[in-house]
Write an enzyme that holds these catalytic residues in place. Structure first.
Site, PDB file in Angstrom:
ATOM      1  N   HIS A  69       0.801  -1.226   0.000  1.00 11.53           N
ATOM      2  CA  HIS A  69       0.000   0.000   0.000  1.00 11.53           C
ATOM      3  C   HIS A  69       0.832   1.273   0.000  1.00 11.53           C
ATOM      4  O   HIS A  69       0.643   2.152  -0.838  1.00 11.53           O
ATOM      5  CB  HIS A  69      -0.952   0.021   1.198  1.00 11.53           C
ATOM      6  CG  HIS A  69      -1.890   1.192   1.159  1.00 11.53           C
ATOM      7  ND1 HIS A  69      -2.861   1.322   0.194  1.00 11.53           N
ATOM      8  CD2 HIS A  69      -1.982   2.311   1.937  1.00 11.53           C
ATOM      9  CE1 HIS A  69      -3.514   2.457   0.377  1.00 11.53           C
ATOM     10  NE2 HIS A  69      -2.998   3.077   1.427  1.00 11.53           N
ATOM     11  N   HIS A  95       2.133  12.034   1.452  1.00 11.69           N
ATOM     12  CA  HIS A  95       2.765  10.796   1.929  1.00 11.69           C
ATOM     13  C   HIS A  95       4.191  10.596   1.430  1.00 11.69           C
ATOM     14  O   HIS A  95       4.680   9.465   1.381  1.00 11.69           O
ATOM     15  CB  HIS A  95       1.921   9.580   1.565  1.00 11.69           C
ATOM     16  CG  HIS A  95       0.501   9.653   2.039  1.00 11.69           C
ATOM     17  ND1 HIS A  95       0.185   9.785   3.370  1.00 11.69           N
ATOM     18  CD2 HIS A  95      -0.682   9.629   1.362  1.00 11.69           C
ATOM     19  CE1 HIS A  95      -1.136   9.836   3.486  1.00 11.69           C
ATOM     20  NE2 HIS A  95      -1.674   9.746   2.291  1.00 11.69           N
ATOM     21  N   HIS A 141      -2.092   4.528  -1.929  1.00 13.94           N
ATOM     22  CA  HIS A 141      -1.919   5.500  -0.847  1.00 13.94           C
ATOM     23  C   HIS A 141      -1.925   6.962  -1.272  1.00 13.94           C
ATOM     24  O   HIS A 141      -2.461   7.813  -0.571  1.00 13.94           O
ATOM     25  CB  HIS A 141      -0.621   5.182  -0.098  1.00 13.94           C
ATOM     26  CG  HIS A 141      -0.537   5.760   1.290  1.00 13.94           C
ATOM     27  ND1 HIS A 141      -1.608   5.764   2.161  1.00 13.94           N
ATOM     28  CD2 HIS A 141       0.493   6.343   1.959  1.00 13.94           C
ATOM     29  CE1 HIS A 141      -1.240   6.311   3.318  1.00 13.94           C
ATOM     30  NE2 HIS A 141       0.035   6.675   3.209  1.00 13.94           N
TER      31      HIS A 141
END
Length: 427
Positions: free
Chosen positions: A297, A307, A334
């Site tokens: 992920h 992220h 993600h």
């Protein structure tokens, strides 16, 4: 279309949900866009209490499938009847069931039934729990070519509906989902039910193989039991691959070994997942499965503002194993945008390694899905289908060559001399 000659593991990071297009190559404006509204409510389904709902199927071994479904009626048996002719069921199987409670929410009765042996590329008609509507599924082919759909961070928004419609408009064999399914996030458990209903028209027809994401963890300090809903509802064939956890596993299908890794469970060298991955890779026979694919992920490489760097600790722990095994493709989720890298290993350009943020080849913050068509033992075709237009349009495409067919990279994998640089070592 130009065919690229490739000689290394590379990583695609498929982050699926965004809308605006950007330039073909990297730019400073590559960032996430705002999500679209939720399109479903979390109310009750419109079938009877005893009828199955949220039906989905997954692969179990060479010639079996698991049929999973939910019923409101606790007395419904965990059975599946199936056959090749509509309305005529030549065989039946009995499975297991479970149920869970989160705060004030209690799930329905969750059934898991393994059926088979099944013939390859054959349509079967089936009925769950002895009543209700009939469903149909098609088993994967036993010979190449085979086509995978790859989609991550699916959720249940307006973009989910368009993505699923585009997926369903073209045939495929197996769907791979690298985490973040319902976005129930612990405090909205009925969203697992609405998600199951939204994907049922697709997940009941073709096997869906999934791994988890951060929105599937569902654990806080006051409620430390993680993945309760995910593990109960989306049972994968982890035991068949020697794993002790539903959070990571592998499976084989038509010349391809697929590894589903867990970004939100332990992955350090002392962890069960690390030891399992080491053992699993050691068993791979590239003469039987010339293609080796991994999904996880949280991306190990990412130039998006969202992220960025969040997968670094897992990369440091596990990247070397994938590199030495010559994994052909790695997919991650993600970030909610699409990005494809050239080849590196340990953040350095390497014709036999994964990708670097400094050499991101293609990216766009759009919703969509990917398709990997493995044509034969040596070549596969990848295409990225954006859906910010009414029709699913191909935004990125390329040909791939399996690393198992590269004598240079396989020599390094076996501890021999380093490969030379190739003119076309980028994708």
């Amino acid at each position: 279309m130009e065919k690229w000659r490739v000689f290394s593991i590379f990583i695609f990071f498929l982050y699926f949900p965004r809308v605006l297009l950007v330039q073909l190559h990297a730019s400073e404006e590559y960032a996430r866009q705002a999500p679209r509204p939720i399109i479903v409510n979390t109310g009750h389904h419109d079938r009877s209490e005893s009828d199955p709902q949220q039906v989905h199927i997954s692969l179990v071994g060479k010639d079996h499938m698991r049929v999973s479904f939910v019923t409101s009626d606790q007395q419904v048996p965990s059975t599946v009847e199936y056959g090749k002719t509509p309305g005529s069921y030549e065989a039946s199987a009995t499975g297991e069931h479970t149920q869970y409670t989160l705060f004030t929410y209690t799930s329905g009765k969750i059934h898991h039934v393994v059926i088979g042996p099944l013939e390859p590329r054959t349509t079967y008609h089936y009925r769950c729990g002895g009543s209700g509507p009939e469903f149909s599924l098609r088993t994967p082919t036993s010979t190449l070519p085979i086509e995978f759909v790859v989609v991550g961070d699916l959720g249940q928004t307006e973009w989910t509906a368009s993505t699923l419609a585009h997926i369903g408009a073209m045939d495929y064999d197996v769907l791979l989902l690298p985490g973040d399914l319902s976005y129930a996030d612990l405090l909205q458990p009925p969203r697992w039910d609405s998600f199951g209903r939204i994907v049922e028209p697709y997940a009941s027809k073709r096997p869906w193989m999934v791994t988890h994401g951060n929105h599937d963890v569902e654990s806080i300090l006051s409620y430390p039991e993680a993945f309760k809903a995910y593990n109960a509802r989306w049972l994968m064939p982890y035991q068949q691959s020697g794993s002790t956890s539903n959070l990571y596993y592998s499976f084989d299908v038509v010349g391809t070994h697929v590894i589903m890794l867990g970004s939100y469970t332990d992955f350090d060298p002392e962890s069960d997942q690390y030891k399992w991955l080491f053992a699993d890779l050691a068993k791979v026979d590239r003469s039987v499965t010339p293609w080796l694919i991994a999904l996880l992920h949280t991306p190990w490489y990412n130039t998006n503002k969202a992220h960025k760097g969040s997968g670094e600790s897992m990369r440091k722990a596990m990247e070397e194993m994938l590199y030495k095994a010559r994994v052909d493709v790695v997919y991650a989720g993600h970030v909610h945008a699409y990005e494809r890298f050239t080849r590196v290993y340990d953040k350095k350009e390497d014709p036999c390694g994964p990708p670097s943020p400094s050499i991101s080849l293609y990216r766009e913050p759009s919703f969509g899905h990917g398709r990997l068509r493995i044509v034969n033992n040596t070549h596969a075709y990848w295409s990225w289908h954006r859906n910010n237009e009414p029709d699913s349009n191909v935004g990125d495409e390329l040909w791939l060559e399996s690393l198992s067919s590269s004598s240079a990279c396989m020599q390094v994998s076996n501890g021999q001399e380093s490969p030379s640089k190739f003119v076309n070592d980028e994708l």
